[in-house]
Design a protein around this motif. Structure first.
Motif, PDB file in Angstrom:
ATOM      1  N   ALA A  37      83.611  20.489  51.401  1.00 28.16           N
ATOM      2  CA  ALA A  37      82.147  20.494  51.475  1.00 28.16           C
ATOM      3  C   ALA A  37      81.656  21.376  52.617  1.00 28.16           C
ATOM      4  CB  ALA A  37      81.626  19.067  51.636  1.00 28.16           C
ATOM      5  N   ASP A  38      82.285  21.259  53.784  1.00 28.43           N
ATOM      6  CA  ASP A  38      81.871  22.082  54.922  1.00 28.43           C
ATOM      7  C   ASP A  38      82.150  23.560  54.657  1.00 28.43           C
ATOM      8  OD1 ASP A  38      80.970  19.856  56.283  1.00 28.43           O
ATOM      9  OD2 ASP A  38      82.718  19.743  57.618  1.00 28.43           O
ATOM     10  N   ALA A  39      83.296  23.864  54.069  1.00 26.30           N
ATOM     11  CA  ALA A  39      83.630  25.254  53.773  1.00 26.30           C
ATOM     12  C   ALA A  39      82.634  25.848  52.781  1.00 26.30           C
ATOM     13  CB  ALA A  39      85.048  25.344  53.218  1.00 26.30           C
ATOM     14  N   ARG A  40      82.302  25.068  51.777  1.00 24.11           N
ATOM     15  CA  ARG A  40      81.335  25.552  50.780  1.00 24.11           C
ATOM     16  C   ARG A  40      79.991  25.838  51.433  1.00 24.11           C
ATOM     17  NH1 ARG A  40      80.225  23.987  44.753  1.00 24.11           N
ATOM     18  NH2 ARG A  40      78.052  24.551  44.622  1.00 24.11           N
ATOM     19  N   ASP A  41      79.535  24.934  52.286  1.00 23.69           N
ATOM     20  CA  ASP A  41      78.255  25.136  52.975  1.00 23.69           C
ATOM     21  C   ASP A  41      78.279  26.373  53.863  1.00 23.69           C
ATOM     22  OD1 ASP A  41      77.200  22.887  51.770  1.00 23.69           O
ATOM     23  OD2 ASP A  41      77.421  21.605  53.546  1.00 23.69           O
ATOM     24  N   MET A  42      79.422  26.645  54.484  1.00 30.00           N
ATOM     25  CA  MET A  42      79.531  27.794  55.378  1.00 30.00           C
ATOM     26  C   MET A  42      79.691  29.106  54.612  1.00 30.00           C
ATOM     27  SD  MET A  42      81.910  26.107  58.358  1.00 30.00           S
ATOM     28  CE  MET A  42      82.109  27.606  59.311  1.00 30.00           C
ATOM     29  N   TRP A  43      80.345  29.073  53.458  1.00 30.84           N
ATOM     30  CA  TRP A  43      80.658  30.317  52.748  1.00 30.84           C
ATOM     31  C   TRP A  43      79.570  30.752  51.775  1.00 30.84           C
ATOM     32  CZ3 TRP A  43      84.034  33.632  54.392  1.00 30.84           C
ATOM     33  CH2 TRP A  43      84.296  34.748  53.609  1.00 30.84           C
ATOM     34  N   LEU A  44      79.023  29.821  51.022  1.00 27.74           N
ATOM     35  CA  LEU A  44      78.002  30.178  50.037  1.00 27.74           C
ATOM     36  C   LEU A  44      76.656  30.241  50.744  1.00 27.74           C
ATOM     37  CD1 LEU A  44      79.143  28.108  46.925  1.00 27.74           C
ATOM     38  CD2 LEU A  44      79.645  30.504  47.484  1.00 27.74           C
ATOM     39  N   LYS A  45      76.289  31.431  51.165  1.00 25.49           N
ATOM     40  CA  LYS A  45      75.114  31.654  52.018  1.00 25.49           C
ATOM     41  C   LYS A  45      73.809  31.530  51.250  1.00 25.49           C
ATOM     42  CE  LYS A  45      77.397  32.711  55.739  1.00 25.49           C
ATOM     43  NZ  LYS A  45      77.484  31.759  56.825  1.00 25.49           N
ATOM     44  N   GLN A  46      72.823  31.048  51.975  1.00 23.75           N
ATOM     45  CA  GLN A  46      71.450  31.037  51.473  1.00 23.75           C
ATOM     46  C   GLN A  46      70.750  32.284  52.025  1.00 23.75           C
ATOM     47  OE1 GLN A  46      70.285  28.690  49.298  1.00 23.75           O
ATOM     48  NE2 GLN A  46      72.416  28.028  49.317  1.00 23.75           N
ATOM     49  N   PRO A  47      69.708  32.794  51.324  1.00 21.08           N
ATOM     50  CA  PRO A  47      68.996  33.971  51.819  1.00 21.08           C
ATOM     51  C   PRO A  47      68.473  33.733  53.241  1.00 21.08           C
ATOM     52  CG  PRO A  47      68.359  33.468  49.563  1.00 21.08           C
ATOM     53  CD  PRO A  47      69.213  32.325  50.047  1.00 21.08           C
ATOM     54  N   PRO A  48      68.537  34.757  54.083  1.00 16.81           N
ATOM     55  CA  PRO A  48      68.808  36.154  53.763  1.00 16.81           C
ATOM     56  C   PRO A  48      70.301  36.486  53.631  1.00 16.81           C
ATOM     57  CG  PRO A  48      68.392  35.982  56.089  1.00 16.81           C
ATOM     58  CD  PRO A  48      68.215  34.596  55.511  1.00 16.81           C
ATOM     59  N   GLY A  49      71.150  35.497  53.763  1.00 10.53           N
ATOM     60  CA  GLY A  49      72.579  35.734  53.569  1.00 10.53           C
ATOM     61  C   GLY A  49      72.898  35.974  52.110  1.00 10.53           C
ATOM     62  N   ARG A  50      74.098  36.481  51.875  1.00  9.14           N
ATOM     63  CA  ARG A  50      74.566  36.759  50.521  1.00  9.14           C
ATOM     64  C   ARG A  50      76.048  36.420  50.450  1.00  9.14           C
ATOM     65  NH1 ARG A  50      71.778  40.744  47.502  1.00  9.14           N
ATOM     66  NH2 ARG A  50      70.064  41.714  48.608  1.00  9.14           N
ATOM     67  N   THR A  51      76.497  36.009  49.290  1.00 12.39           N
ATOM     68  CA  THR A  51      77.921  35.848  49.029  1.00 12.39           C
ATOM     69  C   THR A  51      78.223  36.560  47.722  1.00 12.39           C
ATOM     70  OG1 THR A  51      77.915  33.705  50.143  1.00 12.39           O
ATOM     71  CG2 THR A  51      79.822  34.205  48.763  1.00 12.39           C
ATOM     72  N   VAL A  52      79.301  37.323  47.723  1.00 12.23           N
ATOM     73  CA  VAL A  52      79.704  38.054  46.525  1.00 12.23           C
ATOM     74  C   VAL A  52      81.149  37.718  46.193  1.00 12.23           C
ATOM     75  CG1 VAL A  52      78.094  39.964  46.928  1.00 12.23           C
ATOM     76  CG2 VAL A  52      80.440  40.110  47.814  1.00 12.23           C
ATOM     77  N   VAL A  53      81.533  38.008  44.966  1.00  8.16           N
ATOM     78  CA  VAL A  53      82.924  37.898  44.541  1.00  8.16           C
ATOM     79  C   VAL A  53      83.333  39.210  43.894  1.00  8.16           C
ATOM     80  CG1 VAL A  53      83.048  35.387  44.257  1.00  8.16           C
ATOM     81  CG2 VAL A  53      82.225  36.794  42.359  1.00  8.16           C
TER      82      VAL A  53
END
Length: 162
Positions: A37-53
């Motif tokens: 849960a903590d990793a997901r919260d840290m990795w999947l960014k909310q705007p203005p952040g972005r996460t790509v694959v």
């Protein structure tokens, strides 16, 4: 290989290799026993952040990157980013493709530069990659990282103007 915005549906493919990379204790400053849960919260960014694959032709997630402002307020014009490549897909250009994508996206998003605050000095492949993409080491934190096998090693601050 295609690089696209990550969705919550990508998390089950990201988590296993992210967990293993962090648990190895040789490249990331996150707690080695971080919860999902903590990793997901840290990795999947909310705007203005972005996460790509990065995905291959059949949709297999090969790696992922996240981008966000390095600091808030008057420091928010400098980007920061993190990268994870599934070790099963290493040495296929995934890290380079993600790095090039993040640089281009940061420029498009209006950032003036990218700064990596904690590149483990013994992560020679990452250091070489970032240098090849125009980053320079602007600082060193002596013994800033407790490596799982090597003990205390330096952390590098790497920077690239956009």
């Amino acid at each position: 290989m295609t690089i696209r915005a990550a969705t919550p549906a990508d998390w089950p493919a990201i988590w296993p290799f992210l967990r293993d990379i962090v648990a190895a204790g040789d490249t990331y400053t996150w707690p080695r026993d971080i919860s999902e849960a903590d990793a997901r919260d840290m990795w999947l960014k909310q705007p203005p952040g972005r996460t790509v694959v990065a995905v291959d032709a059949d949709g297999t997630v090969l790696g992922t990157a996240e981008t966000h402002p390095n600091q808030g307020g008057p420091g928010s014009h400098i980007a920061n980013a993190g990268f994870m490549v599934d070790p099963r897909h290493a040495r296929r250009g995934v890290g380079r493709a993600l790095g090039e994508h993040v640089i281009a996206q940061a420029r498009t998003d209006g950032y003036r530069a990218i700064q990596y605050n904690a590149v483990v000095a013994t992560n020679h492949r990452a250091v070489a990659l970032w240098k090849s993409l125009g980053f320079e080491t602007v600082g060193t934190v002596p013994e800033g990282f407790l490596h799982a096998e090597l003990g205390y090693v330096d952390l590098l601050v790497m920077y690239r103007r956009l």
